[in-house]
Write a protein that holds these residues in place. Structure first.
Motif, short mmCIF file in Angstrom:
data_model
loop_
_atom_site.label_atom_id
_atom_site.label_comp_id
_atom_site.label_asym_id
_atom_site.label_seq_id
_atom_site.Cartn_x
_atom_site.Cartn_y
_atom_site.Cartn_z
N SER A 201 0.83 -1.20 0.00
CA SER A 201 0.00 0.00 0.00
C SER A 201 0.86 1.25 0.00
N LEU A 202 1.88 1.27 0.86
CA LEU A 202 2.75 2.45 0.90
C LEU A 202 3.53 2.59 -0.39
N ALA A 203 3.99 1.48 -0.95
CA ALA A 203 4.72 1.54 -2.22
C ALA A 203 3.84 2.14 -3.30
N GLN A 204 2.57 1.73 -3.36
CA GLN A 204 1.68 2.28 -4.37
C GLN A 204 1.44 3.77 -4.14
N PHE A 205 1.33 4.16 -2.88
CA PHE A 205 1.18 5.58 -2.56
C PHE A 205 2.39 6.36 -3.09
N LEU A 206 3.59 5.84 -2.86
CA LEU A 206 4.80 6.53 -3.31
C LEU A 206 4.87 6.59 -4.83
N VAL A 207 4.46 5.52 -5.48
CA VAL A 207 4.39 5.54 -6.95
C VAL A 207 3.43 6.63 -7.41
N ASP A 208 2.26 6.69 -6.78
CA ASP A 208 1.25 7.69 -7.15
C ASP A 208 1.75 9.11 -6.91
N GLN A 209 2.64 9.28 -5.93
CA GLN A 209 3.19 10.61 -5.65
C GLN A 209 4.34 10.97 -6.59
N GLY A 210 4.73 10.02 -7.43
CA GLY A 210 5.75 10.33 -8.43
C GLY A 210 7.14 9.82 -8.14
N ALA A 211 7.31 8.93 -7.15
CA ALA A 211 8.63 8.38 -6.87
C ALA A 211 9.17 7.65 -8.09
N VAL B 68 9.80 -3.85 -11.09
CA VAL B 68 9.65 -2.63 -11.87
C VAL B 68 8.19 -2.53 -12.27
N VAL B 69 7.53 -1.46 -11.83
CA VAL B 69 6.12 -1.24 -12.15
C VAL B 69 6.01 0.01 -13.02
N HIS B 70 4.87 0.18 -13.63
CA HIS B 70 4.69 1.32 -14.52
C HIS B 70 3.70 2.31 -13.92
N ASN B 71 4.12 3.56 -13.86
CA ASN B 71 3.24 4.65 -13.43
C ASN B 71 2.52 5.15 -14.68
N GLU B 72 1.27 4.75 -14.82
CA GLU B 72 0.51 5.08 -16.04
C GLU B 72 0.32 6.58 -16.19
N ARG B 73 0.04 7.25 -15.09
CA ARG B 73 -0.25 8.68 -15.17
C ARG B 73 0.94 9.47 -15.69
#
Length: 364
Positions: free
Chosen positions: A227-237, A253-258
């Motif tokens: 959950s925290l990792a996804q939050f950080l991804v969403d914040q642009g890490a 390695v995940v992809h930030n779609e936005r």
């Protein structure tokens, strides 16, 4: 905090001129896990040093790899208490020469936000910062007080012309509270989001968030970490690097779609060096992360690889010390410890092969 007028001017110039174009720029970061210091390590270093604490040989096999990286990061999971006595678990305190040995091995940045940072109270926590300053290494995660955190965060490092922000947070401090105003960067989503935004406003092109999280001795990340990792991804890490479990955990390695970019998540790198005894705690991993500025002028995380390490214990010879032995130097593992290496490496490789996503073992 940064002067708002300066930030606005910087952003305006960046918008008008664009990021610098031209030849691609490549930066390789290296991340290592928990640098522990148990009583047996202290006793051996003191024996070798004849009363002082000598860490000769602890990191010699890994040092060429660390120094070859453009910037190397390690989790310093001990305060530098200043003596005259030092201690291992449960309340750690290590001599300055331990941090000097890590620096001499090539580590550039030491993370201090972890559950043991207040083991010897505010005085030792502050002394750790002063000692790290005196030996010339970067450090983040704990601060003399809240005002210093406001002054020093975000920490931004220019590496070959690419501006990196490094941030460090911990889930807690083993229930020890600061008594005299020492500031520890705790996991607080609102504060993290604000500091990440400040990093971007200050010109950071790549944001690296290092987090002390998870459950000790568990080989897979839990829902809270995800959950925290996804939050950080969403914040642009761009990179998320974890520590604390003392065992390895998967890397993805995940992809930030936005934002249309790849992001590296490393849940735990395990131990760099320690006197822990169970099979899964006898080593850890190093991660190599490549960031490139393409000809279009944009800096992006590009790829990552890992390799494994073994924390060997002294082999009985008078000057034999605790030693980090990389997987490419297994001939250096003492014969009596080869079985421990095989247990650790087999388990770690199984986890990585089953759960890593686009983070392969480095080919040698």
């Amino acid at each position: 905090m940064l002067c708002s007028a300066f930030v606005l001017l910087f952003n305006l110039l960046s918008f008008i001129t664009g990021a610098p174009a031209g030849e691609p720029v490549r930066v390789e970061l290296l991340f290592a896990g928990d640098a522990m210091q148990h009583q047996a390590q202290l006793d051996k270093a003191r024996q070798i040093g004849g009363g002082t604490y000598d860490y000769t040989g602890c990191f010699d096999l890994l040092a060429p790899e660390v120094t070859a990286a453009d910037y190397a990061v390690v989790n310093l999971e001990v305060p530098l208490g200043g003596g005259p006595t030092y201690s291992g678990y449960p309340c750690f305190s290590a001599p300055d020469s331990y941090a000097e040995a890590l620096r001499d091995a090539g580590f550039d940045l030491m993370l201090t936000a972890n559950n043991h940072c207040l083991d010897r109270g505010d005085r030792a926590a502050r002394r750790t910062l002063t000692a790290l300053d005196s030996i010339g290494v970067d450090h983040i995660g704990t601060y003399h007080d809240a005002a210093q955190r406001d002054e020093l965060v975000p920490f931004i490092k220019d590496i070959h012309g690419i501006r990196f922000a490094f941030l460090n947070y911990t889930y807690g401090t083993n229930g020890i509270e600061p008594r005299d105003g020492v500031e520890v960067a705790l996991i607080d989503r609102d504060r993290i989001a604000a500091e990440m935004a400040e990093a971007r406003a200050a010109g950071a092109e790549i944001v690296v968030v290092t987090v002390h999280w998870g459950v000790e001795y568990v080989l897979l990340e839990n829902a809270s970490q995800r959950s925290l990792a996804q939050f950080l991804v969403d914040q642009g890490a761009d990179l998320i690097i974890g520590s604390h479990p003392h065992v390895i955990q998967p890397m993805q390695v995940v992809h930030n779609e936005r934002e249309n970019k790849d992001v590296l998540i490393v849940y735990s790198l395990g131990n760099l060096i320690s006197n822990m005894k169970t099979g899964d705690t006898r080593g850890g991993a190093v991660v190599y992360a490549v960031v490139e500025r393409d000809a279009d002028g944009v800096a992006r995380f590009k790829s990552a690889e890992y390799d494994t390490l073994f924390a060997a214990k002294p082999d009985g010879r008078p000057r034999s010390n605790f030693r980090v032995i990389p997987s490419w130097f297994t001939d250096s593992i003492p014969a009596a410890q080869k079985q421990h290496w095989n247990i650790f490496n087999t388990s770690a490789t199984k986890v990585f092969n089953s759960h890593n996503i686009n983070v392969p073992r480095r080919h040698r």
